[in-house]
Design a protein around this motif. Structure first.
Motif, PDB file in Angstrom:
ATOM      1  N   ARG A   1       0.819  -1.209   0.000  1.00 49.99           N
ATOM      2  CA  ARG A   1       0.000   0.000   0.000  1.00 49.99           C
ATOM      3  C   ARG A   1       0.853   1.260   0.000  1.00 49.99           C
ATOM      4  O   ARG A   1       1.936   1.310   0.597  1.00 49.99           O
ATOM      5  CB  ARG A   1      -0.944   0.013   1.208  1.00 49.99           C
ATOM      6  CG  ARG A   1      -0.258   0.200   2.547  1.00 49.99           C
ATOM      7  CD  ARG A   1      -1.262   0.250   3.705  1.00 49.99           C
ATOM      8  NE  ARG A   1      -2.139   1.402   3.609  1.00 49.99           N
ATOM      9  CZ  ARG A   1      -3.130   1.667   4.474  1.00 49.99           C
ATOM     10  NH1 ARG A   1      -3.348   0.844   5.498  1.00 49.99           N
ATOM     11  NH2 ARG A   1      -3.883   2.717   4.324  1.00 49.99           N
ATOM     12  N   GLN A   2       0.323   2.269  -0.646  1.00 51.94           N
ATOM     13  CA  GLN A   2       0.875   3.613  -0.553  1.00 51.94           C
ATOM     14  C   GLN A   2       0.265   4.273   0.675  1.00 51.94           C
ATOM     15  O   GLN A   2      -0.939   4.188   0.888  1.00 51.94           O
ATOM     16  CB  GLN A   2       0.510   4.417  -1.811  1.00 51.94           C
ATOM     17  CG  GLN A   2       1.051   5.829  -1.849  1.00 51.94           C
ATOM     18  CD  GLN A   2       2.534   5.886  -2.130  1.00 51.94           C
ATOM     19  OE1 GLN A   2       3.111   4.906  -2.578  1.00 51.94           O
ATOM     20  NE2 GLN A   2       3.147   7.013  -1.859  1.00 51.94           N
TER      21      GLN A   2
ATOM     22  N   ASN B   1       1.536  11.592   3.668  1.00 56.72           N
ATOM     23  CA  ASN B   1       2.936  11.716   4.071  1.00 56.72           C
ATOM     24  C   ASN B   1       3.075  12.407   5.413  1.00 56.72           C
ATOM     25  O   ASN B   1       4.162  12.430   5.987  1.00 56.72           O
ATOM     26  CB  ASN B   1       3.720  12.465   2.997  1.00 56.72           C
ATOM     27  CG  ASN B   1       3.960  11.610   1.768  1.00 56.72           C
ATOM     28  OD1 ASN B   1       4.372  10.456   1.874  1.00 56.72           O
ATOM     29  ND2 ASN B   1       3.669  12.145   0.597  1.00 56.72           N
TER      30      ASN B   1
ATOM     31  N   VAL C   1       2.093   1.835   6.575  1.00 57.03           N
ATOM     32  CA  VAL C   1       2.664   1.009   5.513  1.00 57.03           C
ATOM     33  C   VAL C   1       2.884  -0.415   6.020  1.00 57.03           C
ATOM     34  O   VAL C   1       3.232  -0.633   7.172  1.00 57.03           O
ATOM     35  CB  VAL C   1       4.015   1.590   5.010  1.00 57.03           C
ATOM     36  CG1 VAL C   1       3.799   2.909   4.306  1.00 57.03           C
ATOM     37  CG2 VAL C   1       5.006   1.767   6.152  1.00 57.03           C
TER      38      VAL C   1
ATOM     39  N   THR D   1      -2.284   0.752  -4.174  1.00 59.18           N
ATOM     40  CA  THR D   1      -0.917   0.983  -4.640  1.00 59.18           C
ATOM     41  C   THR D   1      -0.688   2.448  -4.969  1.00 59.18           C
ATOM     42  O   THR D   1       0.447   2.915  -4.981  1.00 59.18           O
ATOM     43  CB  THR D   1      -0.621   0.123  -5.878  1.00 59.18           C
ATOM     44  OG1 THR D   1      -1.602   0.397  -6.883  1.00 59.18           O
ATOM     45  CG2 THR D   1      -0.684  -1.347  -5.518  1.00 59.18           C
ATOM     46  N   GLN D   2      -1.773   3.166  -5.239  1.00 58.21           N
ATOM     47  CA  GLN D   2      -1.737   4.612  -5.421  1.00 58.21           C
ATOM     48  C   GLN D   2      -2.952   5.199  -4.745  1.00 58.21           C
ATOM     49  O   GLN D   2      -4.024   4.599  -4.738  1.00 58.21           O
ATOM     50  CB  GLN D   2      -1.716   4.991  -6.909  1.00 58.21           C
ATOM     51  CG  GLN D   2      -0.462   4.582  -7.650  1.00 58.21           C
ATOM     52  CD  GLN D   2      -0.474   5.058  -9.091  1.00 58.21           C
ATOM     53  OE1 GLN D   2      -1.521   5.348  -9.663  1.00 58.21           O
ATOM     54  NE2 GLN D   2       0.706   5.153  -9.677  1.00 58.21           N
TER      55      GLN D   2
ATOM     56  N   CYS E   1      -3.514  13.956   0.203  1.00 55.24           N
ATOM     57  CA  CYS E   1      -3.331  13.243  -1.064  1.00 55.24           C
ATOM     58  C   CYS E   1      -4.637  13.102  -1.847  1.00 55.24           C
ATOM     59  O   CYS E   1      -4.614  12.669  -3.015  1.00 55.24           O
ATOM     60  CB  CYS E   1      -2.741  11.863  -0.804  1.00 55.24           C
ATOM     61  SG  CYS E   1      -1.054  11.898  -0.145  1.00 55.24           S
TER      62      CYS E   1
END
Length: 296
Positions: free
Chosen positions: A178-179, A183, A188, A230-231, A257
């Motif tokens: 996983r992304q 941030n 993760v 994944t994104q 994000c």
């Protein structure tokens, strides 16, 4: 580095086949239903015994006090770090007020100070942890301020079947690669806590986005608790795949994000889930929330 023999209360599930049974006799007394939850996550391919380091005080053969330690791999302010998580803290009612909790917690902190820079836990009783250097950190939910005006789009998701091997394999694949949702604070490569917290909740798979969303829809309100993919796509991409109109969105993690304008509001998850932190936590001045799927 510490070894099991250097600690009075640290135990090993692998070395003592009776330990899990003895521990869950205590835990079930304090947290009814936790044994079933542990069985459920084992069926999902994750095990309590693999994820948690137990510190247990025994009276004869009876487990009377427990403090568990988990590892939570996080991205904090752009840096990947393994954070220690304190969980399932309890003492048998007949053995309280004897100093057992303090004895075990003091040893846990000696162990954790050797392994982790930061410790976290969530609790309805924050006063129990302040004497051990934990402090309360305010969390926030994020409400979308721009008009959603989502009229409903394609039926672009399905409910995961957590009894189906293929769907379990799919979930594991995404959890492994996983992304992070953020941030500022994201998770993760973590499975056990996710499966424990969310394994009994609806999980929705968006096939064309290749992501799982932990979410609830109440009327025209979307509550988004986590996104595993994944994104990380935009919120608009998720809304486009929800067939019913959505005019209000609450996000329970840092949403930068998702490409959306938000207002941050102080919030206690479940009304009494206080986040307690020990150590140099880089988000003291930030507005954030640890996702429900990673709380311990």
């Amino acid at each position: 580095m510490g070894t099991i023999n250097q600690y009075r209360f640290r135990r090993s599930f692998s070395e003592d086949p009776t330990l899990s049974h003895n521990l869950f006799n205590l835990l079930e007394m304090i947290f009814p239903g936790i044994r079933d939850a542990a069985t459920r996550i084992r069926k999902l391919g994750a095990a309590w015994e693999d994820a948690s380091t137990p510190f247990i005080r025994f009276h004869n053969d009876l487990a009377v006090t427990h403090v568990g330690v988990l590892e939570i791999p996080m991205r904090l302010m752009g840096q990947d770090i393994v954070v220690g998580g304190i969980h399932a803290v309890c003492t048998h009612p007949e053995f309280r007020r004897r100093g057992y909790y303090r004895e075990v917690m003091e040893e846990v902190l000696i162990y954790c100070d050797r392994h982790y820079q930061i410790l976290v836990l969530t609790t309805a009783q924050p006063e129990l942890y302040k004497p051990f250097g934990f402090r309360f950190i305010k969390e926030h939910i994020f409400t979308v301020t721009s008009k959603c005006d989502s009229k409903g789009g394609i039926d672009g998701f399905r409910l995961l079947n957590t009894s189906d091997r293929k769907d379990i394999k799919l979930l594991h694949r995404l959890l492994e690669i996983r992304q992070p949702v953020s941030n500022i604070l994201g998770i993760v490569k973590e499975k056990a806590i996710f499966c424990f917290q969310e394994g009994n909740n609806p999980l929705y798979y968006f096939q064309d986005l290749d992501l799982v969303a932990v979410m609830e829809i109440e009327g025209n309100k979307l509550k988004l608790f986590d996104v595993v993919g994944t994104q990380i796509c935009t919120l608009a991409a998720i809304l486009k795949r929800i067939p019913q109109p959505i005019d209000e969105v609450e996000i329970y993690f840092c949403p930068e994000c998702l490409d959306v304008d938000v207002q941050a509001l102080p919030h206690l998850l479940d009304g009494d889930s206080f986040l307690m932190v020990r150590g140099a936590f880089p988000l003291d001045a930030e507005k954030f929330m640890i996702p429900r799927s990673a709380r311990c």
